[in-house]
Scaffold this motif. Sequence first.
Motif, PDB file in Angstrom:
ATOM      1  N   VAL A 291      41.309  41.066  33.734  1.00  0.00           N
ATOM      2  CA  VAL A 291      41.433  42.233  34.599  1.00  0.00           C
ATOM      3  C   VAL A 291      41.312  41.817  36.066  1.00  0.00           C
ATOM      4  O   VAL A 291      42.014  42.335  36.938  1.00  0.00           O
ATOM      5  CB  VAL A 291      40.378  43.298  34.235  1.00  0.00           C
ATOM      6  N   GLU A 292      40.445  40.861  36.340  1.00  0.00           N
ATOM      7  CA  GLU A 292      40.277  40.365  37.721  1.00  0.00           C
ATOM      8  C   GLU A 292      41.563  39.748  38.260  1.00  0.00           C
ATOM      9  O   GLU A 292      41.789  39.726  39.476  1.00  0.00           O
ATOM     10  CB  GLU A 292      39.157  39.320  37.773  1.00  0.00           C
TER      11      GLU A 292
ATOM     12  N   LYS B 172      34.120  45.126  41.093  1.00  0.00           N
ATOM     13  CA  LYS B 172      35.173  46.148  40.983  1.00  0.00           C
ATOM     14  C   LYS B 172      35.689  46.229  39.550  1.00  0.00           C
ATOM     15  O   LYS B 172      36.022  47.322  39.062  1.00  0.00           O
ATOM     16  CB  LYS B 172      36.313  45.841  41.954  1.00  0.00           C
ATOM     17  N   THR B 173      35.761  45.094  38.859  1.00  0.00           N
ATOM     18  CA  THR B 173      36.192  45.080  37.461  1.00  0.00           C
ATOM     19  C   THR B 173      35.189  45.816  36.584  1.00  0.00           C
ATOM     20  O   THR B 173      35.568  46.632  35.726  1.00  0.00           O
ATOM     21  CB  THR B 173      36.369  43.639  36.967  1.00  0.00           C
TER      22      THR B 173
ATOM     23  N   TRP C  81      32.392  42.486  30.168  1.00  0.00           N
ATOM     24  CA  TRP C  81      33.135  41.651  31.113  1.00  0.00           C
ATOM     25  C   TRP C  81      33.261  40.216  30.604  1.00  0.00           C
ATOM     26  O   TRP C  81      34.307  39.580  30.766  1.00  0.00           O
ATOM     27  CB  TRP C  81      32.426  41.663  32.468  1.00  0.00           C
TER      28      TRP C  81
ATOM     29  N   MET D 161      42.679  47.647  33.379  1.00  0.00           N
ATOM     30  CA  MET D 161      43.564  46.678  34.025  1.00  0.00           C
ATOM     31  C   MET D 161      44.708  47.384  34.741  1.00  0.00           C
ATOM     32  O   MET D 161      45.086  47.026  35.867  1.00  0.00           O
ATOM     33  CB  MET D 161      44.116  45.696  32.983  1.00  0.00           C
TER      34      MET D 161
ATOM     35  N   GLY E 255      37.148  40.239  31.257  1.00  0.00           N
ATOM     36  CA  GLY E 255      36.797  40.369  32.672  1.00  0.00           C
ATOM     37  C   GLY E 255      37.697  39.528  33.555  1.00  0.00           C
ATOM     38  O   GLY E 255      38.209  39.997  34.584  1.00  0.00           O
TER      39      GLY E 255
ATOM     40  N   ARG F 106      35.402  41.028  43.281  1.00  0.00           N
ATOM     41  CA  ARG F 106      36.327  41.254  42.185  1.00  0.00           C
ATOM     42  C   ARG F 106      35.581  41.581  40.894  1.00  0.00           C
ATOM     43  O   ARG F 106      35.970  42.474  40.134  1.00  0.00           O
ATOM     44  CB  ARG F 106      37.234  40.037  41.974  1.00  0.00           C
ATOM     45  N   LYS F 107      34.509  40.851  40.630  1.00  0.00           N
ATOM     46  CA  LYS F 107      33.736  41.099  39.415  1.00  0.00           C
ATOM     47  C   LYS F 107      33.129  42.495  39.426  1.00  0.00           C
ATOM     48  O   LYS F 107      33.194  43.221  38.416  1.00  0.00           O
ATOM     49  CB  LYS F 107      32.640  40.046  39.259  1.00  0.00           C
TER      50      LYS F 107
ATOM     51  N   ILE G  39      43.196  49.445  37.932  1.00  0.00           N
ATOM     52  CA  ILE G  39      42.272  48.839  38.880  1.00  0.00           C
ATOM     53  C   ILE G  39      42.828  48.782  40.300  1.00  0.00           C
ATOM     54  O   ILE G  39      42.082  48.811  41.273  1.00  0.00           O
ATOM     55  CB  ILE G  39      41.836  47.434  38.395  1.00  0.00           C
TER      56      ILE G  39
END
Length: 557
Positions: free
Chosen positions: A145-146, A163-164, A180, A199, A142, A160-161, A202
Amino acid sequence: MSERMYENIQENIRKNPGGRPEKNTGENRREGSDLLLAVRNLSVAFPGGKREATVVDTISFSLRTGEVLGIVGESGSGKSMTALALMGLLKKGAVRSADAILFDGKDLNRVSAEEYRDIRGRSMAMIFQEPMTSLNPVYTVGNQVEEMLKLHAHLSKEERKQKTIQAFEEAGIRDSAEVWGKYPHQLSGGQRQRVMIAMAMICEPKLLIADEPTTALDVTIQARILALIKKLNREHGTAVILISHDLGVIRNICDRTLVMYQGKIVERGSIEEIFSNPKENYTRTLLDAVPGIHKRDDAKAAGAYGTAAAEYRDILVSVRDLTVAYKGNKEGLFGRRRVTEAVSHIDFDIYKGEILGLVGESGCGKSTTAKAIAGLIDSYTGTITPDNRKPQMVFQDPYGSLNPCKTIGWILEEPLKMQGMKRAVDRVAKAKELLAEVGLPVEYAARYPRDLSGGQRQRVAIAAALITGPQLLILDEPVSALDVTVQAQILDLLQRIRRQHNLTYLFISHDMNVIYQICDRVCVMTQGTIVETAAPRELIANPKHEYTRQLLASVPE
């Protein structure tokens, strides 16, 4: 380069984006599509010594918005170097040169390093073959990717979390909120590859470069990943460059294909043109090397006992009620550790002289079964009645199974020393004999594994397995990491040495096409159990179990 010259190059690329005239049959021009990428005379070289090593040699091609372009060729053809050159991720020392690389209206030759970094991730992204080495093992997936959103979007931590997690869900990851917070090693290969796709997507890039994204995955997960890439392409209009040595994958997903050989594009065209009417000998060689049931030579593939009824064959290995269980780390009820059965009460026989295939997706218990038969696992219940001589194994990754600090000669001679062959001259002679038998020059005895190609290392691994004279070889995904031409060579080698030595094989693979081509019988395995056993043609024509039908439906045509 002068401004005038630069403008002329741009104009020429707009008129002829592929670098040479291409037949306009619609495969490279969709209605309403725009030119997204145009590459003119791209080269990549590594300086060193008296001569410069050129790995990509003045290639030109184009890509339009929403198009899926395949790049195919054997290892070392320049596919991945082309992708890394476009992304600006070449290794230190590599020299990239090009008349122009136009991406979304900008020439990547003329942007600053900071601007290139902004384009990479926001507008173009890349998925690599092995997600375990691409993901940082000390951070949760998680957080990794953020990081893309931190660099390219102005969002709060909570945004951000969310959307991830949403990106995970779109990539087909179940329990996204839970995933995540997990680390890469806690996920399966398919899950890690989906994280890499999340990733890459995104920031909704205009171009996605996928470099062998399904090579290490079993056929059912491969089908899901390819379907996901196609879905993202369709729903987001993302253009895709798909790099693969698997022509079945290229055929199923791509609009056009470039065929590369020794750094050059030797052929290009629509999928129909390349697969139905290839112009170049090299393209025909690639197509001929692709395994499949339609290419099976029953006379060549049949074992020592051919298609004789089972009751008339000699049983070499008998497995009865085999169960292998692992205790987990987490505590269950009453403080007991949870027990997971990797293999559950399976029965089968391996007949002398045959090639028995064991097929199924990752985690079904194939390799665990093989290790139990080879004597590498002793904590099992049930019975295994093997041949008196210990079976030998050939693994998927020879680089990981060969000692990197020792020469090929030492690797081959050491088992002979342990068996009691005292005279060094005899051991050297036997090692050279095996090298010649697997098609390697005897001079390779002085080399190290790092000095060999993937196919050469796999030949050494086969020689190392043969050196002690076993009757049974256990081949655990021996060709899945190899390109199609080398794969065909290794399969031919295995057939030849089986006939010469009257060997028996247990052949483990997730590639149904390879299984069809080489095996006499096939055991289909899922969730630790064998659900079906049949001859390859019978399995295809009349699969009995629903899981077998799912496997067959996932095989690229």
